[in-house]
Design a protein around this motif. Structure first.
Motif, short mmCIF file in Angstrom:
data_model
loop_
_atom_site.label_atom_id
_atom_site.label_comp_id
_atom_site.label_asym_id
_atom_site.label_seq_id
_atom_site.Cartn_x
_atom_site.Cartn_y
_atom_site.Cartn_z
N SER A 49 0.82 -1.22 0.12
CA SER A 49 -0.08 -0.01 0.17
C SER A 49 0.89 1.09 -0.04
CB SER A 49 -0.74 -0.07 1.43
OG SER A 49 -1.76 -0.96 1.25
N CYS A 50 0.44 2.47 -0.60
CA CYS A 50 1.09 3.45 -0.77
C CYS A 50 0.17 4.50 -0.88
CB CYS A 50 2.23 3.64 -1.72
SG CYS A 50 1.80 3.63 -3.40
N VAL A 51 0.47 6.05 -0.60
CA VAL A 51 -0.24 6.77 -0.96
C VAL A 51 0.69 7.87 -1.79
CG1 VAL A 51 -1.34 9.16 -0.13
CG2 VAL A 51 -1.78 6.89 1.26
N LEU A 52 0.30 8.24 -2.81
CA LEU A 52 1.23 9.20 -3.63
C LEU A 52 0.37 10.38 -4.13
CD1 LEU A 52 3.31 9.83 -5.75
CD2 LEU A 52 1.99 8.58 -7.57
N LEU A 53 0.83 11.62 -3.43
CA LEU A 53 0.05 13.02 -3.68
C LEU A 53 0.93 13.95 -4.51
CD1 LEU A 53 -1.41 12.84 -0.18
CD2 LEU A 53 -2.65 12.41 -2.19
N ASN A 54 0.43 14.77 -5.17
CA ASN A 54 1.21 16.09 -5.65
C ASN A 54 0.43 17.16 -4.62
OD1 ASN A 54 1.68 18.55 -6.86
ND2 ASN A 54 1.72 17.53 -8.85
N VAL A 55 1.36 17.44 -3.55
CA VAL A 55 0.92 18.51 -2.55
C VAL A 55 0.85 19.92 -2.92
CG1 VAL A 55 1.12 16.71 -0.83
CG2 VAL A 55 3.07 18.29 -1.53
N GLN A 79 -6.75 6.30 9.26
CA GLN A 79 -7.79 5.50 8.29
C GLN A 79 -7.27 4.11 7.90
OE1 GLN A 79 -9.32 7.58 5.10
NE2 GLN A 79 -10.54 5.72 4.27
N LYS A 80 -6.18 4.17 7.38
CA LYS A 80 -5.58 3.12 6.69
C LYS A 80 -5.04 1.95 7.69
CE LYS A 80 -4.82 2.62 2.62
NZ LYS A 80 -5.87 1.78 1.60
N SER A 81 -4.39 2.53 8.96
CA SER A 81 -3.62 1.61 9.85
C SER A 81 -4.75 0.85 10.62
CB SER A 81 -2.74 2.59 10.57
OG SER A 81 -3.72 3.40 11.36
N SER A 82 -6.08 1.22 10.55
CA SER A 82 -6.78 0.61 11.22
C SER A 82 -7.00 -1.08 10.78
CB SER A 82 -8.44 1.08 11.22
OG SER A 82 -8.88 1.17 9.92
N THR A 83 -6.35 -1.31 9.42
CA THR A 83 -6.53 -2.44 8.78
C THR A 83 -5.26 -2.88 8.44
OG1 THR A 83 -6.69 -1.34 6.48
CG2 THR A 83 -8.89 -2.19 7.56
N ASN A 84 -4.35 -2.16 8.22
CA ASN A 84 -2.68 -2.47 7.68
C ASN A 84 -2.08 -1.38 8.07
OD1 ASN A 84 -2.43 -4.98 6.95
ND2 ASN A 84 -2.92 -4.92 4.67
N CYS A 85 -0.83 -1.44 7.93
CA CYS A 85 0.39 -0.48 8.13
C CYS A 85 0.31 0.20 6.83
CB CYS A 85 1.67 -1.19 8.51
SG CYS A 85 3.02 0.04 8.25
N LEU A 86 0.48 1.34 6.86
CA LEU A 86 0.79 2.18 5.35
C LEU A 86 2.12 2.38 5.35
CD1 LEU A 86 -0.71 3.47 3.24
CD2 LEU A 86 -0.87 5.52 4.33
N PRO A 87 3.19 1.62 4.68
CA PRO A 87 4.46 1.77 4.65
C PRO A 87 4.91 3.18 4.04
CG PRO A 87 3.83 0.24 3.12
CD PRO A 87 2.59 0.53 3.69
N PHE A 88 4.28 3.47 2.87
CA PHE A 88 4.90 4.68 2.10
C PHE A 88 3.98 5.81 1.82
CE2 PHE A 88 6.06 0.53 0.04
CZ PHE A 88 7.32 0.45 0.52
N VAL A 125 10.63 16.53 -3.70
CA VAL A 125 9.86 15.03 -3.60
C VAL A 125 10.21 14.74 -2.10
CG1 VAL A 125 9.68 14.17 -5.93
CG2 VAL A 125 11.79 13.71 -4.51
N LEU A 126 9.31 13.84 -1.66
CA LEU A 126 9.36 13.48 -0.18
C LEU A 126 8.94 12.13 -0.05
CD1 LEU A 126 8.83 15.57 2.90
CD2 LEU A 126 7.60 13.36 2.86
N LEU A 127 9.60 11.20 0.70
CA LEU A 127 8.94 9.89 0.95
C LEU A 127 8.98 9.69 2.44
CD1 LEU A 127 8.15 7.20 -0.32
CD2 LEU A 127 10.51 6.44 0.03
N TYR A 128 7.85 9.62 2.99
CA TYR A 128 7.69 9.01 4.35
C TYR A 128 7.69 7.41 4.40
CZ TYR A 128 5.92 13.82 5.86
OH TYR A 128 5.73 14.90 6.21
N THR A 129 8.57 6.97 5.29
CA THR A 129 8.53 5.44 5.29
C THR A 129 8.21 4.91 6.53
OG1 THR A 129 11.01 5.44 5.56
CG2 THR A 129 10.30 4.96 3.38
N HIS A 130 7.55 4.09 7.03
CA HIS A 130 7.10 3.46 8.30
C HIS A 130 8.36 3.12 8.74
CE1 HIS A 130 5.21 1.07 11.58
NE2 HIS A 130 4.26 2.24 11.33
N GLN A 131 8.55 3.42 10.34
CA GLN A 131 9.69 3.13 11.11
C GLN A 131 9.78 1.60 11.11
OE1 GLN A 131 8.75 4.22 15.00
NE2 GLN A 131 7.47 2.70 15.37
N ASP A 132 8.96 0.80 10.98
CA ASP A 132 9.26 -0.81 10.56
C ASP A 132 10.16 -1.17 9.26
OD1 ASP A 132 8.15 -1.18 13.23
OD2 ASP A 132 6.11 -1.85 12.65
#
Length: 179
Positions: A49-55, A79-88, A125-132
């Motif tokens: 799973s990922c989210v890609l946004l032009n902010v 919203q997404k973490s209630s079912t799964n980790c959002l890694p990116f 550009v920026l990438l947030y990555t989950h700490q795991d």
């Protein structure tokens, strides 16, 4: 305008998965609880799973018209973490400059990796990555008009890239980023 911007951001929220066999309707988030096709794919699905946004600016200033964007990202994560980790979470056109510290754009449980445009206004550009997800190498390339960020996670055997190319960018800059 604010609600239209949120709808626009939501329309760009994407989900790729080995189990998703049909395209989503425009502006519609995909199934938040996909079932893995087999046991061997379940590890892959945790990072699919990922989210890609032009902010178009991630200015963290309290007086900025963009100050709502990081809280919005945090709500998407909840919203997404209630079912799964959002890694990116990949962002383009951050418009950030070196004087903006990572702590100002931090999201809990995520690491910040970014490539700001050095010479002109906009871009970045920026990438947030989950700490795991352990990022072992980061490569940044700013070709004046195009920015590339490449993060490698050797334990997960993944390379995650975020590339921004404005419509007016020379193809040579774009090709230089890709090579």
């Amino acid at each position: 305008m604010h609600s239209a911007s949120i709808r626009s951001l939501q329309a760009n929220t994407v989900r790729s998965s080995t189990t998703a066999a049909h395209p989503e309707a425009p502006g519609e988030l995909s199934n938040p609880n996909p079932q893995p096709t087999d046991v061997s794919s379940s590890e892959y699905d945790s990072y699919s799973s990922c989210v890609l946004l032009n902010v178009q600016s991630l200015n963290p200033s309290a007086r900025s018209a963009c100050s709502w964007k990081i809280p919005f990202l945090e709500s998407v994560i909840k919203q997404k973490s209630s079912t799964n980790c959002l890694p990116f979470i990949a962002l383009t056109e951050t418009w950030l400059k070196p004087y903006v510290h990572d702590a100002q754009i931090n999201i809990d449980d995520y690491s910040v990796h970014r490539c700001d445009r050095g010479t002109r206004v906009g871009g970045g550009v920026l990438l947030y990555t989950h700490q795991d997800l352990h990022i072992t190498h980061t490569k940044k390339l700013d070709k004046d008009s195009c920015q590339l960020l490449m993060c490698t996670s050797e334990p997960s055997k993944m390379i995650i890239c975020v590339l921004y190319r404005p419509p007016s960018a020379p193809l040579d800059d774009f090709h230089a980023c890709l090579s």
